[in-house]
Scaffold this active site. Sequence first.
Site, PDB file in Angstrom:
ATOM      1  N   ASN A  95     -37.088  34.033 -55.693  1.00  0.00           N
ATOM      2  CA  ASN A  95     -37.365  32.703 -56.252  1.00  0.00           C
ATOM      3  C   ASN A  95     -37.184  31.590 -55.220  1.00  0.00           C
ATOM      4  O   ASN A  95     -36.380  30.678 -55.376  1.00  0.00           O
ATOM      5  CB  ASN A  95     -36.532  32.441 -57.511  1.00  0.00           C
ATOM      6  CG  ASN A  95     -35.050  32.628 -57.297  1.00  0.00           C
ATOM      7  OD1 ASN A  95     -34.629  33.340 -56.398  1.00  0.00           O
ATOM      8  ND2 ASN A  95     -34.244  31.971 -58.108  1.00  0.00           N
ATOM      9  N   HIS A 182     -33.054  40.133 -64.334  1.00  0.00           N
ATOM     10  CA  HIS A 182     -32.197  39.059 -64.869  1.00  0.00           C
ATOM     11  C   HIS A 182     -32.524  38.989 -66.354  1.00  0.00           C
ATOM     12  O   HIS A 182     -33.642  38.652 -66.726  1.00  0.00           O
ATOM     13  CB  HIS A 182     -32.530  37.745 -64.154  1.00  0.00           C
ATOM     14  CG  HIS A 182     -31.755  36.565 -64.673  1.00  0.00           C
ATOM     15  ND1 HIS A 182     -31.184  35.621 -63.850  1.00  0.00           N
ATOM     16  CD2 HIS A 182     -31.448  36.169 -65.935  1.00  0.00           C
ATOM     17  CE1 HIS A 182     -30.564  34.707 -64.584  1.00  0.00           C
ATOM     18  NE2 HIS A 182     -30.724  35.009 -65.857  1.00  0.00           N
ATOM     19  N   ASP A 312     -24.793  37.278 -56.480  1.00  0.00           N
ATOM     20  CA  ASP A 312     -25.677  36.229 -57.006  1.00  0.00           C
ATOM     21  C   ASP A 312     -25.381  34.909 -56.284  1.00  0.00           C
ATOM     22  O   ASP A 312     -25.392  33.838 -56.883  1.00  0.00           O
ATOM     23  CB  ASP A 312     -25.537  36.086 -58.528  1.00  0.00           C
ATOM     24  CG  ASP A 312     -26.664  35.256 -59.141  1.00  0.00           C
ATOM     25  OD1 ASP A 312     -27.687  35.029 -58.460  1.00  0.00           O
ATOM     26  OD2 ASP A 312     -26.514  34.826 -60.297  1.00  0.00           O
ATOM     27  N   HIS A 316     -26.266  25.398 -54.138  1.00  0.00           N
ATOM     28  CA  HIS A 316     -26.923  24.128 -54.448  1.00  0.00           C
ATOM     29  C   HIS A 316     -26.111  23.031 -53.776  1.00  0.00           C
ATOM     30  O   HIS A 316     -24.933  23.224 -53.473  1.00  0.00           O
ATOM     31  CB  HIS A 316     -26.907  23.853 -55.958  1.00  0.00           C
ATOM     32  CG  HIS A 316     -27.750  24.783 -56.765  1.00  0.00           C
ATOM     33  ND1 HIS A 316     -29.121  24.730 -56.780  1.00  0.00           N
ATOM     34  CD2 HIS A 316     -27.408  25.794 -57.600  1.00  0.00           C
ATOM     35  CE1 HIS A 316     -29.595  25.664 -57.592  1.00  0.00           C
ATOM     36  NE2 HIS A 316     -28.582  26.332 -58.097  1.00  0.00           N
TER      37      HIS A 316
HETATM   38 ZN   LIG Z   1     -29.646  35.767 -59.022  1.00  0.00          ZN
END
Ligand SMILES: [Zn+2]
Length: 446
Positions: A95, A182, A312, A316
């Site tokens: 992503n 996910h 994970d 940010h």
């Molecule tokens: Zn992830």
Amino acid sequence: MRLLIQGGTIVNEGRSYKGSVVVEDDCIAEIWENGQAPRGNYDKTVDATGCFVLPGVIDEHVHFREPGLTGKATIESESRAAAFGGVTSFLDMPNTNPQTTTAGALSQKMLIAQRDSHVNYGFFYGATNLNIDSFRTLDPRAIPGIKLFMGASTGNMLVDNRQALEDVFALAAELGLPVMAHCEDSGVINANMAAAKAKYGDDPDISHHWEIRSEEACWRSSSLAVELSLKHGTRLHIAHVTTARELSLLDDAAVRRLVTMEACPAHLYFTKEDYLAKGALIKCNPSIKTEADRAALRRGLTDGRIYAVGTDHAPHLLSQKQGGCARAVSGMPMIQFSLVTMLELVDEGVLSIEQLVELMAHHPATLFRISHRGFLRRGFKADIVVVRPGNPWTVTEENIQSKCAWSPMQGHEYRWQVVHTFCNGCQVLDNGMLNGNFRGEALAFR
Ligand SMILES: [Zn+2]
């Protein structure tokens, strides 16, 4: 180049023993047990007295944000954090921008990593509602598997079309590729969010995140993924499981033959009570849930229900982590502190250090068919981490390596320290100093 690591306690393949590891160029040449004195000449000797010598951690689940989201993180910055954390290989998620959902985007990422990565790397290929035909053009030896978002998160790649889901599972099975999913049901989440906004206003307080991204949302989506796995005979790895209820899916022997589950340090360490002190810094998807859920996940580390631990790692900017359930973004950096956090759970008696090595090195290598890594064995690549217990240090902004420069562990005092990280026989971390010139290599998948 001949290197000797001696005097430490080797933890590998279910056993711990005093011994030495001999590295020749990029591979492990010999492992000596119990006081056998390795003979010959060495270009370098590393004294690991008082330390534990483990296979380098393989982090099977990271978001290094490059290309496209490099304000948050880059492959260079986050692989540096990996080296400081004893992680010698990472598997990055699709992503990014562009999304890794075409062969071209995949090779673009490989080129960036080849140029910039401080450790070894592999990249998942992302499924979308529309790109299933492109799976056939993929070389299964170049990717760990297919990443499937059955629930929206950062960089929307939601696959919500039933036929597309069926096709992803069917084709992955045909190609012999595992699906890493996910699992959160968007319908349940959207309804919960609407209800929370009606009750608490436009940006509900972060303490409600676990009720919005709820157990039911996880259960529905994980159950569907398991159903599709059984129907098509697809190897399924459910990413970041957060609830006791999902673990019960593994009660069925037929499910256990095809399905494995991952847990993340954040869900093993925090509970919903920690929102009070940490706020949206620990907002992630799926959410951190109850103490009972955390207890079940911790039991899963030793009863075989949790097969692997991945971080994970999802950095940010601090400015993006402000606000509540609607406004703050989801995800946190973790790769630099995953090994020391799990070692803390070893100290607490949650799992043994041998089990930690299985969950963080052996099993990710086995699950994703990673060639010649994840174990300390003759002829395997020399990916090795040396950790020292009883050496307290505190996480501060100064020692955080991630580009975002914050951590949910800030202020925490660890007892364990990552002292040396060897990647392909090269000492990329030496007593806390990075050898910035070393570059990792692309993982090969059998
Ligand atoms: Zn992830």
